[in-house]
Design a protein around this motif. Sequence first.
Motif, PDB file in Angstrom:
ATOM      1  N   PRO A   1       0.884   2.182  -9.262  1.00 53.29           N
ATOM      2  CA  PRO A   1       0.397   0.898  -8.769  1.00 53.29           C
ATOM      3  C   PRO A   1       0.673  -0.278  -9.703  1.00 53.29           C
ATOM      4  O   PRO A   1       0.943  -1.391  -9.244  1.00 53.29           O
ATOM      5  N   MET A   2       0.655  -0.054 -11.007  1.00 59.48           N
ATOM      6  CA  MET A   2       0.926  -1.152 -11.932  1.00 59.48           C
ATOM      7  C   MET A   2       2.369  -1.618 -11.855  1.00 59.48           C
ATOM      8  O   MET A   2       2.660  -2.798 -12.018  1.00 59.48           O
ATOM      9  N   SER A   3       3.291  -0.705 -11.563  1.00 64.88           N
ATOM     10  CA  SER A   3       4.691  -1.119 -11.421  1.00 64.88           C
ATOM     11  C   SER A   3       4.881  -1.922 -10.129  1.00 64.88           C
ATOM     12  O   SER A   3       5.691  -2.856 -10.090  1.00 64.88           O
ATOM     13  N   VAL A   4       4.131  -1.593  -9.102  1.00 61.60           N
ATOM     14  CA  VAL A   4       4.202  -2.370  -7.853  1.00 61.60           C
ATOM     15  C   VAL A   4       3.651  -3.772  -8.095  1.00 61.60           C
ATOM     16  O   VAL A   4       4.213  -4.759  -7.624  1.00 61.60           O
ATOM     17  N   ILE A   5       2.565  -3.881  -8.844  1.00 61.73           N
ATOM     18  CA  ILE A   5       1.997  -5.189  -9.154  1.00 61.73           C
ATOM     19  C   ILE A   5       2.960  -5.993 -10.022  1.00 61.73           C
ATOM     20  O   ILE A   5       3.152  -7.193  -9.813  1.00 61.73           O
ATOM     21  N   PHE A   6       3.625  -5.310 -10.983  1.00 60.75           N
ATOM     22  CA  PHE A   6       4.562  -5.991 -11.854  1.00 60.75           C
ATOM     23  C   PHE A   6       5.756  -6.544 -11.070  1.00 60.75           C
ATOM     24  O   PHE A   6       6.213  -7.658 -11.307  1.00 60.75           O
ATOM     25  N   LEU A   7       6.238  -5.772 -10.094  1.00 61.24           N
ATOM     26  CA  LEU A   7       7.375  -6.224  -9.279  1.00 61.24           C
ATOM     27  C   LEU A   7       6.968  -7.289  -8.287  1.00 61.24           C
ATOM     28  O   LEU A   7       7.815  -8.053  -7.830  1.00 61.24           O
ATOM     29  N   GLY A   8       5.745  -7.323  -7.939  1.00 64.39           N
ATOM     30  CA  GLY A   8       5.185  -8.184  -7.131  1.00 64.39           C
ATOM     31  C   GLY A   8       5.062  -9.070  -6.142  1.00 64.39           C
ATOM     32  O   GLY A   8       4.985  -9.832  -5.462  1.00 64.39           O
TER      33      GLY A   8
ATOM     34  N   ALA B   1       0.831  -1.209   0.000  1.00 61.91           N
ATOM     35  CA  ALA B   1       0.000   0.000   0.000  1.00 61.91           C
ATOM     36  C   ALA B   1       0.863   1.255   0.000  1.00 61.91           C
ATOM     37  O   ALA B   1       0.580   2.218  -0.727  1.00 61.91           O
ATOM     38  N   ILE B   2       1.919   1.257   0.785  1.00 56.54           N
ATOM     39  CA  ILE B   2       2.820   2.415   0.823  1.00 56.54           C
ATOM     40  C   ILE B   2       3.535   2.575  -0.509  1.00 56.54           C
ATOM     41  O   ILE B   2       3.667   3.690  -1.034  1.00 56.54           O
ATOM     42  N   LEU B   3       3.996   1.470  -1.083  1.00 57.27           N
ATOM     43  CA  LEU B   3       4.681   1.546  -2.375  1.00 57.27           C
ATOM     44  C   LEU B   3       3.745   2.005  -3.492  1.00 57.27           C
ATOM     45  O   LEU B   3       4.155   2.723  -4.396  1.00 57.27           O
ATOM     46  N   SER B   4       2.477   1.598  -3.434  1.00 57.01           N
ATOM     47  CA  SER B   4       1.545   2.010  -4.480  1.00 57.01           C
ATOM     48  C   SER B   4       1.176   3.484  -4.363  1.00 57.01           C
ATOM     49  O   SER B   4       0.756   4.089  -5.343  1.00 57.01           O
ATOM     50  N   LYS B   5       1.333   4.064  -3.173  1.00 58.83           N
ATOM     51  CA  LYS B   5       1.145   5.506  -3.035  1.00 58.83           C
ATOM     52  C   LYS B   5       2.355   6.262  -3.565  1.00 58.83           C
ATOM     53  O   LYS B   5       2.241   7.370  -4.064  1.00 58.83           O
ATOM     54  N   THR B   6       3.543   5.658  -3.433  1.00 63.15           N
ATOM     55  CA  THR B   6       4.775   6.307  -3.863  1.00 63.15           C
ATOM     56  C   THR B   6       5.005   6.131  -5.363  1.00 63.15           C
ATOM     57  O   THR B   6       5.322   7.086  -6.059  1.00 63.15           O
ATOM     58  N   PHE B   7       4.873   4.904  -5.856  1.00 62.29           N
ATOM     59  CA  PHE B   7       5.107   4.593  -7.257  1.00 62.29           C
ATOM     60  C   PHE B   7       3.781   4.293  -7.948  1.00 62.29           C
ATOM     61  O   PHE B   7       2.740   4.220  -7.299  1.00 62.29           O
TER      62      PHE B   7
END
Length: 115
Positions: A108-115, A100-106
């Motif tokens: 959201p699709m890149s957070v899902i891709f890194l996963g 959740a913190i990473l999706s606010k910073t970056f």
Amino acid sequence: DDSSKSNTQQIPNVTNATASETSNTSIKPSATNDNPEQLCLRRAILMYFLCVYFLLFMDRSIIPALMEQIKDYYNINDSKAGLLGSVFVLGLLNFSLVAAILSKTFHPMSVIFLG
């Protein structure tokens, strides 16, 4: 004459609405004014979100559902099985917060891709 006045406050005269006054205003559900295509679309969207909601919570219940098989396969006792379930839920909680913190910073699709 100020000494003859009492120290009580004046309560404003508020009239309550009677039943006949409130019955004149009726609330109609918005679904009665919609056409059948909109109702079908709303139901499809609702079913989609219910299925997604079900899948999201299925991972949280997989450990308790399979606990007996896990205990037999790994030959662990009840206390270690309880510890396994607790660690799983706490890990899920912690990584959910990190995601959740990473999706606010970056993005959201890149957070899902890194996963």
